[in-house]
Design an enzyme around this catalytic site. Structure first.
Site, PDB file in Angstrom:
ATOM      1  N   TYR A  83     -12.926  -1.454  10.303  1.00 21.79           N
ATOM      2  CA  TYR A  83     -13.173  -2.854   9.911  1.00 21.79           C
ATOM      3  C   TYR A  83     -14.211  -3.527  10.814  1.00 21.79           C
ATOM      4  CZ  TYR A  83      -9.760  -2.675   6.217  1.00 21.79           C
ATOM      5  OH  TYR A  83      -9.120  -2.361   5.039  1.00 21.79           O
ATOM      6  N   HIS A 111      -8.756 -10.858  -1.622  1.00 29.78           N
ATOM      7  CA  HIS A 111      -8.348  -9.751  -0.754  1.00 29.78           C
ATOM      8  C   HIS A 111      -8.652 -10.005   0.710  1.00 29.78           C
ATOM      9  CE1 HIS A 111      -8.694  -7.153  -4.621  1.00 29.78           C
ATOM     10  NE2 HIS A 111      -7.550  -7.812  -4.550  1.00 29.78           N
ATOM     11  N   CYS A 166      -2.238  -9.457  21.082  1.00 26.13           N
ATOM     12  CA  CYS A 166      -2.020 -10.840  20.629  1.00 26.13           C
ATOM     13  C   CYS A 166      -1.777 -11.716  21.857  1.00 26.13           C
ATOM     14  CB  CYS A 166      -0.805 -10.882  19.695  1.00 26.13           C
ATOM     15  SG  CYS A 166      -0.241 -12.545  19.318  1.00 26.13           S
ATOM     16  N   CYS A 173       2.154 -13.668  21.195  1.00 31.45           N
ATOM     17  CA  CYS A 173       3.455 -13.012  21.437  1.00 31.45           C
ATOM     18  C   CYS A 173       3.353 -11.906  22.477  1.00 31.45           C
ATOM     19  CB  CYS A 173       4.002 -12.430  20.121  1.00 31.45           C
ATOM     20  SG  CYS A 173       3.094 -10.998  19.520  1.00 31.45           S
ATOM     21  N   SER A 211     -15.204  -2.812 -10.868  1.00 29.73           N
ATOM     22  CA  SER A 211     -14.811  -1.670 -11.717  1.00 29.73           C
ATOM     23  C   SER A 211     -13.554  -1.997 -12.504  1.00 29.73           C
ATOM     24  CB  SER A 211     -14.569  -0.431 -10.839  1.00 29.73           C
ATOM     25  OG  SER A 211     -13.563  -0.739  -9.880  1.00 29.73           O
ATOM     26  N   ALA A 267     -26.414  -7.334 -10.360  1.00 31.17           N
ATOM     27  CA  ALA A 267     -26.193  -8.738  -9.990  1.00 31.17           C
ATOM     28  C   ALA A 267     -27.494  -9.416  -9.581  1.00 31.17           C
ATOM     29  CB  ALA A 267     -25.180  -8.791  -8.839  1.00 31.17           C
TER      30      ALA A 267
HETATM   31  C1  BV8 Z   1      -0.193  -5.243  -4.822  1.00 34.35           C
HETATM   32  C2  BV8 Z   1      -9.382  -5.140   0.652  1.00 34.35           C
HETATM   33  C3  BV8 Z   1       2.122  -5.085  -4.859  1.00 34.35           C
HETATM   34  C4  BV8 Z   1      -9.375  -3.869   1.419  1.00 34.35           C
HETATM   35  C5  BV8 Z   1      -8.727  -4.373  -1.536  1.00 34.35           C
HETATM   36  C6  BV8 Z   1      -0.274  -3.111 -11.032  1.00 34.35           C
HETATM   37  C7  BV8 Z   1       0.041  -4.375 -10.557  1.00 34.35           C
HETATM   38  C8  BV8 Z   1       0.007  -4.639  -9.201  1.00 34.35           C
HETATM   39  C9  BV8 Z   1      -0.400  -3.638  -8.292  1.00 34.35           C
HETATM   40  C10 BV8 Z   1      -0.724  -2.409  -8.772  1.00 34.35           C
HETATM   41  C11 BV8 Z   1      -0.674  -2.140 -10.126  1.00 34.35           C
HETATM   42  N1  BV8 Z   1      -1.049  -0.846 -10.291  1.00 34.35           N
HETATM   43  C12 BV8 Z   1      -1.364  -0.310  -9.099  1.00 34.35           C
HETATM   44  C13 BV8 Z   1      -1.157  -1.224  -8.160  1.00 34.35           C
HETATM   45  C14 BV8 Z   1      -1.358  -0.993  -6.748  1.00 34.35           C
HETATM   46  C15 BV8 Z   1      -2.760  -1.372  -6.287  1.00 34.35           C
HETATM   47  C16 BV8 Z   1      -3.832  -0.959  -7.241  1.00 34.35           C
HETATM   48  O1  BV8 Z   1      -4.309  -1.752  -8.019  1.00 34.35           O
HETATM   49  N2  BV8 Z   1      -4.245   0.285  -7.138  1.00 34.35           N
HETATM   50  C17 BV8 Z   1      -5.329   0.783  -7.957  1.00 34.35           C
HETATM   51  C18 BV8 Z   1      -6.147   1.769  -7.145  1.00 34.35           C
HETATM   52  C19 BV8 Z   1      -4.737   1.388  -9.200  1.00 34.35           C
HETATM   53  N3  BV8 Z   1      -2.821  -2.794  -6.051  1.00 34.35           N
HETATM   54  C20 BV8 Z   1      -2.424  -3.230  -4.853  1.00 34.35           C
HETATM   55  O2  BV8 Z   1      -1.968  -2.512  -3.990  1.00 34.35           O
HETATM   56  C21 BV8 Z   1      -2.509  -4.719  -4.594  1.00 34.35           C
HETATM   57  N4  BV8 Z   1      -1.255  -5.131  -4.056  1.00 34.35           N
HETATM   58  O3  BV8 Z   1      -0.236  -5.269  -5.988  1.00 34.35           O
HETATM   59  O4  BV8 Z   1       0.954  -5.293  -4.112  1.00 34.35           O
HETATM   60  C22 BV8 Z   1       3.174  -5.889  -4.257  1.00 34.35           C
HETATM   61  C23 BV8 Z   1       3.865  -6.774  -5.060  1.00 34.35           C
HETATM   62  C24 BV8 Z   1       4.884  -7.494  -4.518  1.00 34.35           C
HETATM   63  C25 BV8 Z   1       5.184  -7.371  -3.167  1.00 34.35           C
HETATM   64  C26 BV8 Z   1       4.462  -6.506  -2.355  1.00 34.35           C
HETATM   65  C27 BV8 Z   1       3.453  -5.754  -2.889  1.00 34.35           C
HETATM   66  C28 BV8 Z   1      -3.526  -5.035  -3.517  1.00 34.35           C
HETATM   67  C29 BV8 Z   1      -4.901  -4.689  -3.965  1.00 34.35           C
HETATM   68  C30 BV8 Z   1      -5.917  -5.161  -2.915  1.00 34.35           C
HETATM   69  C31 BV8 Z   1      -6.353  -4.003  -2.072  1.00 34.35           C
HETATM   70  N5  BV8 Z   1      -7.457  -4.416  -1.199  1.00 34.35           N
HETATM   71  N6  BV8 Z   1      -9.686  -4.842  -0.746  1.00 34.35           N
HETATM   72  C32 BV8 Z   1     -10.722  -3.574   2.026  1.00 34.35           C
HETATM   73  O5  BV8 Z   1     -11.757  -4.114   1.576  1.00 34.35           O
HETATM   74  O6  BV8 Z   1     -10.740  -2.748   2.954  1.00 34.35           O
HETATM   75  S1  BV8 Z   1      -9.170  -3.796  -3.042  1.00 34.35           S
HETATM   76  C33 BV8 Z   1     -10.756  -3.261  -2.965  1.00 34.35           C
HETATM   77  O7  BV8 Z   1     -10.896  -2.330  -3.998  1.00 34.35           O
HETATM   78  C34 BV8 Z   1     -11.790  -4.310  -3.254  1.00 34.35           C
HETATM   79  O8  BV8 Z   1     -11.483  -5.551  -2.697  1.00 34.35           O
HETATM   80  C35 BV8 Z   1     -11.835  -4.355  -4.727  1.00 34.35           C
HETATM   81  O9  BV8 Z   1     -10.894  -5.201  -5.245  1.00 34.35           O
HETATM   82  C36 BV8 Z   1     -11.449  -2.959  -5.075  1.00 34.35           C
HETATM   83  C37 BV8 Z   1     -12.704  -2.179  -5.400  1.00 34.35           C
HETATM   84  O10 BV8 Z   1     -13.015  -2.592  -6.606  1.00 34.35           O
HETATM   85  P1  BV8 Z   1     -14.463  -3.249  -6.901  1.00 34.35           P
HETATM   86  O11 BV8 Z   1     -14.662  -4.486  -6.130  1.00 34.35           O
HETATM   87  O12 BV8 Z   1     -14.502  -3.311  -8.342  1.00 34.35           O
HETATM   88  O13 BV8 Z   1     -15.503  -2.236  -6.343  1.00 34.35           O
HETATM   89  P2  BV8 Z   1     -15.724  -0.814  -6.890  1.00 34.35           P
HETATM   90  O14 BV8 Z   1     -16.439  -0.112  -5.820  1.00 34.35           O
HETATM   91  O15 BV8 Z   1     -14.460  -0.283  -7.441  1.00 34.35           O
HETATM   92  O16 BV8 Z   1     -16.698  -1.006  -8.153  1.00 34.35           O
HETATM   93  C38 BV8 Z   1     -17.975  -1.541  -7.967  1.00 34.35           C
HETATM   94  C39 BV8 Z   1     -18.452  -1.909  -9.349  1.00 34.35           C
HETATM   95  O17 BV8 Z   1     -19.717  -2.539  -9.201  1.00 34.35           O
HETATM   96  C40 BV8 Z   1     -18.643  -0.714 -10.259  1.00 34.35           C
HETATM   97  O18 BV8 Z   1     -18.172  -1.020 -11.555  1.00 34.35           O
HETATM   98  C41 BV8 Z   1     -20.180  -0.550 -10.285  1.00 34.35           C
HETATM   99  O19 BV8 Z   1     -20.633  -0.060 -11.556  1.00 34.35           O
HETATM  100  C42 BV8 Z   1     -20.638  -1.959 -10.094  1.00 34.35           C
HETATM  101  N7  BV8 Z   1     -21.938  -2.093  -9.442  1.00 34.35           N
HETATM  102  C43 BV8 Z   1     -22.512  -1.252  -8.546  1.00 34.35           C
HETATM  103  N8  BV8 Z   1     -23.708  -1.766  -8.146  1.00 34.35           N
HETATM  104  C44 BV8 Z   1     -23.849  -2.973  -8.798  1.00 34.35           C
HETATM  105  C45 BV8 Z   1     -22.732  -3.167  -9.616  1.00 34.35           C
HETATM  106  N9  BV8 Z   1     -22.584  -4.257 -10.379  1.00 34.35           N
HETATM  107  C46 BV8 Z   1     -23.566  -5.176 -10.339  1.00 34.35           C
HETATM  108  N10 BV8 Z   1     -24.684  -5.062  -9.576  1.00 34.35           N
HETATM  109  C47 BV8 Z   1     -24.852  -3.974  -8.804  1.00 34.35           C
HETATM  110  N11 BV8 Z   1     -25.973  -3.835  -8.054  1.00 34.35           N
HETATM  111 ZN    ZN Z   2       1.612 -11.936  18.088  1.00 40.19          ZN
END
Ligand code: BV8
Ligand code: ZN
Length: 267
Positions: A73, A129, A173, A176, A216, A258
């Site tokens: 990070y 996020h 921290c 704490c 995506s 974009a």
């Molecule tokens: C949660 C921070 C539950 C981290 C990120 C159903 C419901 C709820 C949850 C789930 C579910 N099914 C599965 C889950 C679990 C999971 C999930 O979704 N998994 C996926 C893989 C299936 N979801 C979670 O875990 C979420 N939490 O639901 O908790 C819960 C409920 C109650 C109590 C406790 C827990 C949390 C999800 C957040 C995770 N953190 N980010 C970090 O950055 O290090 S997510 C991270 O991945 C990003 O933030 C982003 O959201 C995601 C990546 O996606 P994109 O942003 O779309 O990027 P990507 O690379 O995929 O795509 C890029 C796109 O851009 C492509 O389409 C490409 O074609 C396009 N592109 C490329 N170049 C360009 C362009 N477009 C325009 N111009 C360009 N030049």
């Molecule tokens: Zn602390």
């Protein structure tokens, strides 16, 4: 859904853009790709090649090796610091100002953890996020300031920079004195900030146009948000050089990036 190549827009789309008074822009990693910030779909490079982003962005990874996850990070924060907002970020900032000056509004809801929307002149309604530049204690959750610093060799994102960050463990921290600072990021398996998600849902339920840019559409629950706009009867423009699970549901899919498409859309 109607597909258009960049630069040739459906007159109905142009009417929707010109007449919209409440726009929501929902952005993903593709929004920052042309600024040089790797997307989640991009394969990890260099020393990170051996890891997948989805494996590192988890609490398990943090508990297994705080230094490694902390370093990733810090390395990403330094990389973002060395990047500039692109023409797409600036176009959203301009569109937001233009609407505000005419009594309307444009709200940015982003999955991105960088600060390029803000540096491109737009206010952000929700960072779904979290942020690379927010930190809290992993024990008492006390928020804390921390400066990710810059790469000593000036080459943020280089392997040398990575080696450097690996040598600096997460600070203790000050509150704490038990926990360590963790990134203010929502990891996979963690809940999104309730207020940020609620604000995003409300905005998409009330908008009269949504623009989904560079995501995506895989990660939930953010991926469900464009359907909220469709459910409220608003047209949805998807800007993405690739198709996504949402493409067939979009009112218009603009096959472009974009930084090229957004300035054309608002010109
Ligand atoms: C949660 C921070 C539950 C981290 C990120 C159903 C419901 C709820 C949850 C789930 C579910 N099914 C599965 C889950 C679990 C999971 C999930 O979704 N998994 C996926 C893989 C299936 N979801 C979670 O875990 C979420 N939490 O639901 O908790 C819960 C409920 C109650 C109590 C406790 C827990 C949390 C999800 C957040 C995770 N953190 N980010 C970090 O950055 O290090 S997510 C991270 O991945 C990003 O933030 C982003 O959201 C995601 C990546 O996606 P994109 O942003 O779309 O990027 P990507 O690379 O995929 O795509 C890029 C796109 O851009 C492509 O389409 C490409 O074609 C396009 N592109 C490329 N170049 C360009 C362009 N477009 C325009 N111009 C360009 N030049
Ligand atoms: Zn602390």
């Amino acid at each position: 859904m109607t597909q258009f190549d960049t630069g040739t827009f459906d007159p109905d789309l142009l009417d929707a853009v010109a007449s919209a008074q409440h726009v929501v822009a929902l952005t993903g990693a593709g929004m920052s790709a042309e600024s040089g910030v790797p997307t989640f779909r991009d394969a990890q490079t260099g020393l990170w090649e051996q890891y997948s982003a989805e494996d590192l962005a988890t609490e398990d990874a943090w508990l297994a090796d705080r230094n490694l996850v902390w370093s990733w990070y810090q390395w990403r924060a330094r990389l973002v610091r060395a990047c500039e907002p692109n023409a797409g970020h600036r176009a959203l900032g301009e569109w937001q100002t233009r609407l505000r000056d005419s009594g309307g509004r444009l709200e940015v809801v982003t999955q991105n953890v960088d600060d390029l929307h803000e540096r491109g002149g737009a206010e952000v309604l929700s960072h779904l996020h979290g942020s690379l530049f927010e930190f809290r204690c992993d024990e008492c959750s006390e928020p804390a300031e921390h400066d990710p610093g810059v790469a000593a060799d000036g080459r943020a994102g280089s392997d040398e920079d990575l080696t450097e960050t690996l040598a600096s463990p997460p600070p203790a921290c000050a509150s704490c004195r038990i926990g360590r600072l963790r990134p203010g990021i929502v990891w996979f398996g963690e809940m999104l900030p309730v207020d940020a998600f609620d604000r995003a849902q409300d905005a998409l339920a009330e908008c009269d146009l949504a623009v989904v840019i560079g995501t995506s559409g895989i990660v939930q629950p953010a991926a469900a948000l464009p359907y909220v706009a469709l459910g409220n009867g608003a047209p949805v423009i998807e800007i993405n050089p690739a198709e996504t699970p949402f493409t067939d549901h979009a009112t218009w899919h603009l096959d472009g990036t974009a930084a090229t498409t957004l300035p054309q859309l608002i010109s």
